[in-house]
Write a protein that holds these residues in place. Structure first.
Motif, PDB file in Angstrom:
ATOM      1  N   GLY A  58       0.814  -1.207   0.000  1.00 22.00           N
ATOM      2  CA  GLY A  58       0.000   0.000   0.000  1.00 22.00           C
ATOM      3  C   GLY A  58       0.846   1.255   0.000  1.00 22.00           C
ATOM      4  O   GLY A  58       0.565   2.218  -0.722  1.00 22.00           O
ATOM      5  N   VAL A  59       1.914   1.256   0.794  1.00 21.25           N
ATOM      6  CA  VAL A  59       2.788   2.426   0.882  1.00 21.25           C
ATOM      7  C   VAL A  59       3.475   2.693  -0.447  1.00 21.25           C
ATOM      8  O   VAL A  59       3.441   3.817  -0.970  1.00 21.25           O
ATOM      9  CB  VAL A  59       3.836   2.254   2.003  1.00 21.25           C
ATOM     10  N   PHE A  63       4.829   9.413   1.346  1.00 19.67           N
ATOM     11  CA  PHE A  63       3.610  10.027   0.829  1.00 19.67           C
ATOM     12  C   PHE A  63       2.719  10.433   1.992  1.00 19.67           C
ATOM     13  O   PHE A  63       2.891   9.978   3.125  1.00 19.67           O
ATOM     14  CB  PHE A  63       2.842   9.054  -0.086  1.00 19.67           C
ATOM     15  N   HIS A  64       1.758  11.297   1.715  1.00 22.26           N
ATOM     16  CA  HIS A  64       0.733  11.616   2.709  1.00 22.26           C
ATOM     17  C   HIS A  64      -0.579  11.960   2.011  1.00 22.26           C
ATOM     18  O   HIS A  64      -0.585  12.552   0.930  1.00 22.26           O
ATOM     19  CB  HIS A  64       1.170  12.777   3.610  1.00 22.26           C
ATOM     20  N   ALA A  87       6.221   5.725   4.504  1.00 21.56           N
ATOM     21  CA  ALA A  87       7.501   5.771   3.808  1.00 21.56           C
ATOM     22  C   ALA A  87       8.037   4.352   3.699  1.00 21.56           C
ATOM     23  O   ALA A  87       7.615   3.450   4.441  1.00 21.56           O
ATOM     24  CB  ALA A  87       8.497   6.655   4.556  1.00 21.56           C
ATOM     25  N   TYR A  88       8.975   4.141   2.764  1.00 19.12           N
ATOM     26  CA  TYR A  88       9.594   2.824   2.645  1.00 19.12           C
ATOM     27  C   TYR A  88      11.066   2.981   2.267  1.00 19.12           C
ATOM     28  O   TYR A  88      11.498   4.042   1.815  1.00 19.12           O
ATOM     29  CB  TYR A  88       8.868   1.953   1.611  1.00 19.12           C
ATOM     30  N   GLY A  89      11.816   1.912   2.500  1.00 17.75           N
ATOM     31  CA  GLY A  89      13.230   1.933   2.168  1.00 17.75           C
ATOM     32  C   GLY A  89      13.852   0.566   2.346  1.00 17.75           C
ATOM     33  O   GLY A  89      13.162  -0.430   2.599  1.00 17.75           O
ATOM     34  N   VAL A  90      15.166   0.519   2.237  1.00 20.42           N
ATOM     35  CA  VAL A  90      15.930  -0.725   2.287  1.00 20.42           C
ATOM     36  C   VAL A  90      16.911  -0.665   3.445  1.00 20.42           C
ATOM     37  O   VAL A  90      17.526   0.377   3.701  1.00 20.42           O
ATOM     38  CB  VAL A  90      16.692  -0.943   0.958  1.00 20.42           C
ATOM     39  N   ALA A  91      17.058  -1.768   4.161  1.00 21.45           N
ATOM     40  CA  ALA A  91      17.983  -1.846   5.296  1.00 21.45           C
ATOM     41  C   ALA A  91      19.131  -2.799   4.974  1.00 21.45           C
ATOM     42  O   ALA A  91      18.907  -3.919   4.512  1.00 21.45           O
ATOM     43  CB  ALA A  91      17.251  -2.321   6.549  1.00 21.45           C
TER      44      ALA A  91
END
Length: 226
Positions: free
Chosen positions: A94-95, A161-162, A146-150
């Motif tokens: 969804g994000v 986004f908002h 928000a999303y990202g990689v670790a």
């Protein structure tokens, strides 16, 4: 300097050979193996649907050291109000979907191919999301995230986004605080934006970023505990 064409193997040229605008290479694929190899060297993909696959390593690099997080008085007040319910890794699809759709009119780099690639990383435990939910009579509604990689002790932020004012800010600050708590030492913000600068993110030379990245990756994998 020339832009390198990537071979079939998951190999990248040194980031120092990038163009002045940060463009380093073209081609390759979005396999999990190649993406992780790229992030490990401070390289990330960024392209539009009508372009070939492009790989970047800008100089300077925008980063946020978790201990330098700045929270304004107004945002701190909003955090204390607990207006939004914040969760982690509850709706990664969804994000990333909202991040792509809300930028579609501008020409998003989060193509369907990119979404599938990061969903694969998420299923393998390398990509993560933070979600902000609004409690409504009909149930919870996703309104920011928000999303990202670790990798090791580094979190590579990709997009946010908002749908409601300040929802992404609350989600981002909560994420940074969580990363700091569990031991992350570096958050990669890629390129300068005034939005990220307000949180304490700053530009540093690429060579300094790569040194911090090496140190962060030397940290044993940190459970996200999301």
């Amino acid at each position: 300097m020339p832009v390198f064409r990537l071979p079939k193997e998951c190999l990248f040229p040194p980031p120092a050979l990038a163009e002045p605008n940060g463009l380093l290479a073209v081609g390759g694929d979005l396999s999990s193996k190649r993406l992780l190899a790229a992030y490990a060297e401070g390289i990330f993909p960024w392209y539009s649907h009508d372009e070939p696959l492009l790989w970047w390593s800008p100089d300077p690099r925008m980063v946020l050291f978790p201990e330098e997080l700045h929270i304004s008085k107004s945002l701190r007040k909003l955090l204390n109000q607990k207006k939004f319910l914040i969760t982690f890794d509850q709706d990664f699809a969804g994000v990333i979907g909202y991040c792509a759709n809300l930028r579609a009119t501008e020409g998003t780099w989060i193509t369907p191919q990119m979404q599938k690639a990061y969903l694969r990383l998420h299923k393998k435990g390398h990509a993560h999301s933070v979600e902000a939910w609004s409690e409504e009579e009909s149930g919870r509604r996703l309104v920011g995230g928000a999303y990202g990689v670790a990798l090791g002790g580094c979190f590579f932020g990709e997009s946010m986004f908002h749908l409601e004012a300040n929802a992404s800010k609350v989600a981002f600050v909560t994420l940074v605080n969580r990363l700091h708590t569990v031991g992350f030492t570096l958050i990669d913000c890629q390129m300068h934006t005034a939005h990220l600068a307000q949180f304490g993110a700053r530009e540093i030379p690429r060579q300094d970023f790569l040194k911090h990245l090496i140190h962060a990756q030397a940290i044993p994998p940190i459970p996200m505990r999301f």
